[in-house]
Design a protein around this motif. Structure first.
Motif, short mmCIF file in Angstrom:
data_model
loop_
_atom_site.label_atom_id
_atom_site.label_comp_id
_atom_site.label_asym_id
_atom_site.label_seq_id
_atom_site.Cartn_x
_atom_site.Cartn_y
_atom_site.Cartn_z
N LEU A 157 0.84 -1.20 0.00
CA LEU A 157 0.00 0.00 0.00
C LEU A 157 0.88 1.26 0.00
CD1 LEU A 157 -2.90 1.13 0.21
CD2 LEU A 157 -2.69 0.98 2.69
N ALA A 158 1.92 1.23 0.82
CA ALA A 158 2.82 2.39 0.89
C ALA A 158 3.48 2.62 -0.46
CB ALA A 158 3.87 2.17 1.98
N ALA A 159 3.89 1.53 -1.12
CA ALA A 159 4.55 1.66 -2.43
C ALA A 159 3.58 2.23 -3.45
CB ALA A 159 5.07 0.30 -2.88
N LEU A 160 2.32 1.84 -3.31
CA LEU A 160 1.29 2.29 -4.26
C LEU A 160 1.02 3.78 -4.16
CD1 LEU A 160 -0.44 0.23 -6.02
CD2 LEU A 160 -2.31 0.83 -4.47
N VAL A 161 1.01 4.30 -2.95
CA VAL A 161 0.66 5.73 -2.79
C VAL A 161 1.89 6.63 -2.83
CG1 VAL A 161 -1.40 5.18 -1.45
CG2 VAL A 161 0.72 5.72 -0.24
N PHE A 162 3.08 6.04 -2.69
CA PHE A 162 4.29 6.86 -2.67
C PHE A 162 4.50 7.48 -4.06
CE2 PHE A 162 8.89 7.72 -2.51
CZ PHE A 162 8.91 8.46 -1.34
N GLY A 163 4.52 8.81 -4.10
CA GLY A 163 4.73 9.49 -5.38
C GLY A 163 3.45 9.66 -6.18
N ASP A 164 2.31 9.21 -5.66
CA ASP A 164 1.03 9.38 -6.35
C ASP A 164 0.13 10.22 -5.42
OD1 ASP A 164 -1.56 9.18 -7.33
OD2 ASP A 164 -1.32 7.12 -8.00
N ALA A 165 0.09 11.53 -5.69
CA ALA A 165 -0.57 12.46 -4.77
C ALA A 165 -2.06 12.15 -4.61
CB ALA A 165 -0.38 13.90 -5.25
N THR A 166 -2.71 11.74 -5.71
CA THR A 166 -4.15 11.46 -5.63
C THR A 166 -4.42 10.23 -4.76
OG1 THR A 166 -4.35 12.33 -7.86
CG2 THR A 166 -6.24 11.13 -7.02
#
Ligand code: ATP
Length: 208
Positions: free
Chosen positions: A74-83
């Motif tokens: 989950l952290a990898a998924l949201v890292f760098g993806d502001a939305t």
């Protein structure tokens, strides 16, 4: 002699700064800990209020084979993806905040003199929302935090640097501090620094 007034102190610091170590040392002295990270894990266990909305938003790819949320994925998924990060925060932060407030309310008046509320990304609004008397910031040079993450946590250096860079700056964090714990030396020095923090926190209890 401390009164039985419950004083809630916010404890924050950058990734790898040493805030968990300080929190553990304070707990050894008698502080009660309320840990935002721990509560963040609790609200996403299967059946907890954030679980189903989270799977709906991010898909079954965030689940481990046992059906629990894989926090690293989950952290990898949201890292760098502001939305994606904003969506995750909107789903979880109100629940985490409510759970923390509930825990603090339950502790007030129980004779626990000091509650330490550990919030990695502490913001000024948390101070009011949680009724924090003061904020302590664990501080160390960013290079040192990166070195600790690489050598002690086995984190890839580029990853560690990216995570440090994505956080508020050292100056931004220090601007929130009523008390600064210097963690730029060894663990013995940190224990001494934490002892001084404890004495200061107890003086707030005595002040009522
Ligand atoms: P995170 O935000 O990633 O949870 P943290 O701020 O809670 O990090 P800690 O887990 O307390 O940081 O510390 C990071 C690592 O550095 C741990 O392995 C800890 O034992 C070690 N550490 C902390 N302070 C020192 C120090 N002064 N000397 C040596 N090692 C330290």
């Amino acid at each position: 002699m401390a009164s039985d007034v419950t004083v809630a102190i916010g404890l924050t610091g950058g990734i790898g700064s040493g805030k968990s170590t300080v929190a553990d040392l304070l707990a050894e002295r008698g502080a009660h800990l309320v840990d935002a990270d721990e509560i963040a894990r609790e609200v996403v266990v299967p059946g907890a209020p954030a679980y189903a909305p989270l799977v709906e938003r991010f898909g079954p790819g965030v689940l481990a084979s046992d059906g629990t949320v894989d926090r690293q994925r989950l952290a990898a998924l949201v890292f760098g993806d502001a939305t994606a990060l904003a969506d995750l925060n909107a789903l979880t932060h109100p629940l985490i905040g409510a759970a923390m407030a509930q825990r603090l309310a339950a502790l007030r008046g129980t004779g626990t003199p000091i509650v330490v509320v550990v919030i990695p990304l502490l913001r000024p609004e948390h101070v009011h929302a949680l009724g924090l008397r003061a904020v302590a910031v664990v501080d160390c040079p960013e290079e040192l935090a990166v070195a600790r993450l690489v050598t002690l946590r086995g984190m890839d250096e580029g990853d560690a640097r990216a995570r440090v860079a994505a956080q508020p700056t050292r100056a931004e964090r220090l601007a929130l501090a009523d008390y600064v714990v210097d963690n730029s030396s060894g663990l013995d020095e940190l224990a001494t620094e934490t002892g001084a923090l404890w004495t200061w926190a107890m003086s707030l209890c005595d002040a009522g």
